[in-house]
Design a protein around this motif. Structure first.
Motif, mmCIF file in Angstrom:
data_model
loop_
_atom_site.group_PDB
_atom_site.id
_atom_site.type_symbol
_atom_site.label_atom_id
_atom_site.label_comp_id
_atom_site.label_asym_id
_atom_site.label_seq_id
_atom_site.Cartn_x
_atom_site.Cartn_y
_atom_site.Cartn_z
ATOM 1 N N PRO A 22 18.439 18.258 29.179
ATOM 2 C CA PRO A 22 17.436 18.468 28.125
ATOM 3 C C PRO A 22 18.039 18.430 26.734
ATOM 4 N N ARG A 481 15.088 8.901 30.359
ATOM 5 C CA ARG A 481 14.450 10.118 30.872
ATOM 6 C C ARG A 481 14.723 11.303 29.949
ATOM 7 N N THR A 482 15.970 11.424 29.494
ATOM 8 C CA THR A 482 16.337 12.543 28.621
ATOM 9 C C THR A 482 15.547 12.510 27.314
ATOM 10 N N ASN A 485 11.682 13.042 27.869
ATOM 11 C CA ASN A 485 11.320 14.441 28.118
ATOM 12 C C ASN A 485 11.286 15.238 26.820
ATOM 13 N N GLU A 488 8.188 14.097 24.826
ATOM 14 C CA GLU A 488 6.957 14.602 25.428
ATOM 15 C C GLU A 488 6.779 16.083 25.116
ATOM 16 N N ARG A 489 7.878 16.806 25.086
ATOM 17 C CA ARG A 489 7.790 18.231 24.767
ATOM 18 C C ARG A 489 7.259 18.447 23.359
#
Length: 552
Positions: A22, A481-482, A485, A488-489
């Motif tokens: 993350p 992906r990292t 994510n 999107e957060r």
């Protein structure tokens, strides 16, 4: 990590990291200030930045003992820092450029290198003075703490006297280094040498301080100095007026002045409130003031373009000169300055705050510190994507000029953010624009510039793990992906516009961006697109008459 060799039969347990790492959002509201202070002590150095986290800590570094922290010549930096903390600001870095206006008469000083320590009932006890040969090496701290009578040598007969509380220890320090230490001290002028030493006799041969007994008559316990850490400050030598502009700018390698402040990586917003104090005192002319403003803006821009090796996530908050109180005057000044940048913001007019050195009467000060405090408060309560406007600046009791609607129609389109007074709503910040060129509408708003900087810096720090990883499709997928994510957060928090993540952002990292020829060069390219939310600066209701009859 999976093993590559197995020799003995058995069951092997392997931990495999399959999830994305993350990305943590970076801090967005850490200020940097340059200006005059009342004092420089406690480890802080003249012209060099010092970290301050609250007003009490500011007083410990930049105010005299038991002072309110403001200055007799009304320096603007203390007001700016006080307003910054009052409005919700957190950490900040402060660079002091002096404790007096260069060229001003020196105030009468009573032994600037002297320290007077009191005992019980605030009665005088000891006086310490730095030895003349030690003045050039920096301030010295004196630590007084509890002690007791000296222990008898092993094998010696006799009883140790009871600890009456009169015994103490003196430590002499510079920074974290203990220079000298004296234990089992007393204020008894004729002690039993087997158990204690008279303080004056013990420190008579100190290499760093001279000591004097200034206590009155009484028992040793009553004359004992109070426990605590005390500092003997060094007189600050004021720079010559003709060197002031150069000292203000500073030297990058020495970490001094404005240039030194930009070497602190975590700073995200910068202001120099005492530029205007120097201008008022004729230490700098308007062109010199513009030179410092240009320097700050250029260093922000250079960091963003990669020309200057500093973090690309900073903005400068500018103040209009004090001799431009009316709207047309500030417009004329901005046209003369003639500098546009998405990394700068300008607020007008000056604000009025209580002046503790004038019985609380109002004083006009530049608004930059209070505005940056509101930036920090908005970041904390709403997010960096929320425009820091329609907010009440705390601690403001008036304005130098009350802008009306028609006057703001002149100022707002050219990027001058107004602070206005509204009936029954108080004083509010009524603008959220950068000083970018009017035709660059995508960078018009402060919140958009700061949001993009926040995303860029967070991704930069949060993907350091990818450096030197095998440059293959597995790495591409993990990076996508990292970053996805993380985006999107912040989309879910309301920072990006779109009904779905696909409408709000995209992350591309594939063979099209990374052909073999770039991979041979050791490069990995990732393309990120985001759709930031923008403030509803103009709320328009379209109202018409309706007769309620269907079909008409």
């Amino acid at each position: 990590m999976a093993r590559l060799d197995y020799f003995a039969p058995g069951v092997y347990i392997e931990e495999i990291d399959r999830g994305s790492r993350p990305i943590e959002g970076v801090s967005t509201a850490i200020a940097g200030f340059v200006g005059f202070t009342e004092d420089v002590r406690g480890g802080a150095e003249l012209f060099k930045p010092a970290l301050v986290t609250n007003w009490t800590q500011y007083l410990n570094y930049f105010a005299r003992a038991n002072s309110d922290g403001f200055t007799d010549f009304n320096a603007y930096l203390p007001f700016a820092v006080y307003g910054y903390f009052m409005n919700g600001g957190g950490r900040c870095w402060i660079t002091s450029i002096g404790t007096q206006l260069p060229g001003a008469p020196k105030p009468p000083e009573t032994q600037a290198t002297s320290l007077r320590i009191t005992g019980r009932g605030n009665r005088p006890s000891l006086r310490f003075n730095i030895r003349p040969e030690q003045i050039a090496t920096g301030a010295i701290a004196i630590i007084i703490s509890d002690s007791g009578p000296r222990a008898l040598p092993e094998g010696t007969e006799g009883d140790i006297p009871p600890n009456t509380g009169e015994y103490f220890k003196v430590q002499i320090r510079r920074g974290d280094e203990t220079l000298e230490e004296y234990d089992n001290l007393t204020m008894n002028r004729e002690p039993n040498a087997q158990f204690a030493t008279y303080a004056i006799a013990a420190l008579r041969n100190s290499m760093f301080v001279n000591i004097e007994d200034i206590s009155q008559t009484g028992q040793p316990l009553a004359r004992r100095p109070g426990n605590g850490q005390y500092e003997i400050t060094i007189p600050i030598v004021q720079a010559a007026p003709d060197r002031f502009s150069a000292n203000f700018e500073g030297v990058r390698d020495d970490r001094t002045g404005v240039r030194g402040l930009f070497e602190i990586d975590e700073i995200t917003m910068v202001a120099c409130p005492d530029l205007m104090r120097a201008y008022q005192s004729e230490l700098m002319n308007l062109d010199q003031v513009h030179g410092i403003m240009e320097l700050m803006i250029s260093m922000c821009e250079g960091s963003n373009s990669g020309d200057i090796p500093n973090p690309p996530n900073r903005m400068v908050v500018l103040d209009a000169p004090p001799d431009c109180p009316k709207p047309q005057q500030v417009v004329d000044w901005l046209n003369r300055f003639n500098r546009r940048s998405m990394f700068a913001a300008l607020y007008y007019p000056w604000i009025k705050v209580p002046n503790p050195r004038d019985r609380g009467n109002p004083i006009s000060v530049p608004p930059c510190g209070h505005m940056m405090g509101v930036w920090g408060r908005t970041d904390e309560t709403r997010g960096v994507y929320k425009a820091p406007a329609n907010e009440v600046p705390r601690g403001v009791i008036g304005l130098d000029y009350e802008v009306n609607f028609r006057e703001q129609e002149l100022l707002n389109p050219i990027g001058i953010n107004c602070v206005r007074k509204f009936p029954n709503r108080g004083i509010r910040i009524w603008g959220a624009r950068t000083l970018v060129e009017p035709d660059k509408t995508e960078w018009r708003y402060i919140s958009v510039r700061r949001l993009i900087s926040y995303i860029e810096k967070s991704i930069e720090l949060g993907t350091q793990w990818a450096v030197f990883e095998p440059n293959d499709e597995d790495l591409w997928a993990r990076v996508r992906r990292t970053v996805s994510n993380f985006l999107e957060r912040i989309w879910r928090e309301g920072a990006l516009f779109g009904a779905t993540p696909e409408q709000a952002f995209y992350v591309k990292c594939d063979g099209e961006l990374n052909p073999p020829e770039t991979m041979i060069l050791g490069r990995l390219y990732i393309e990120v697109g985001v759709c930031p939310v923008r403030p509803a600066e103009f709320v328009v209701f379209r109202i018409s008459q309706w007769n309620g009859v269907e079909g008409e």
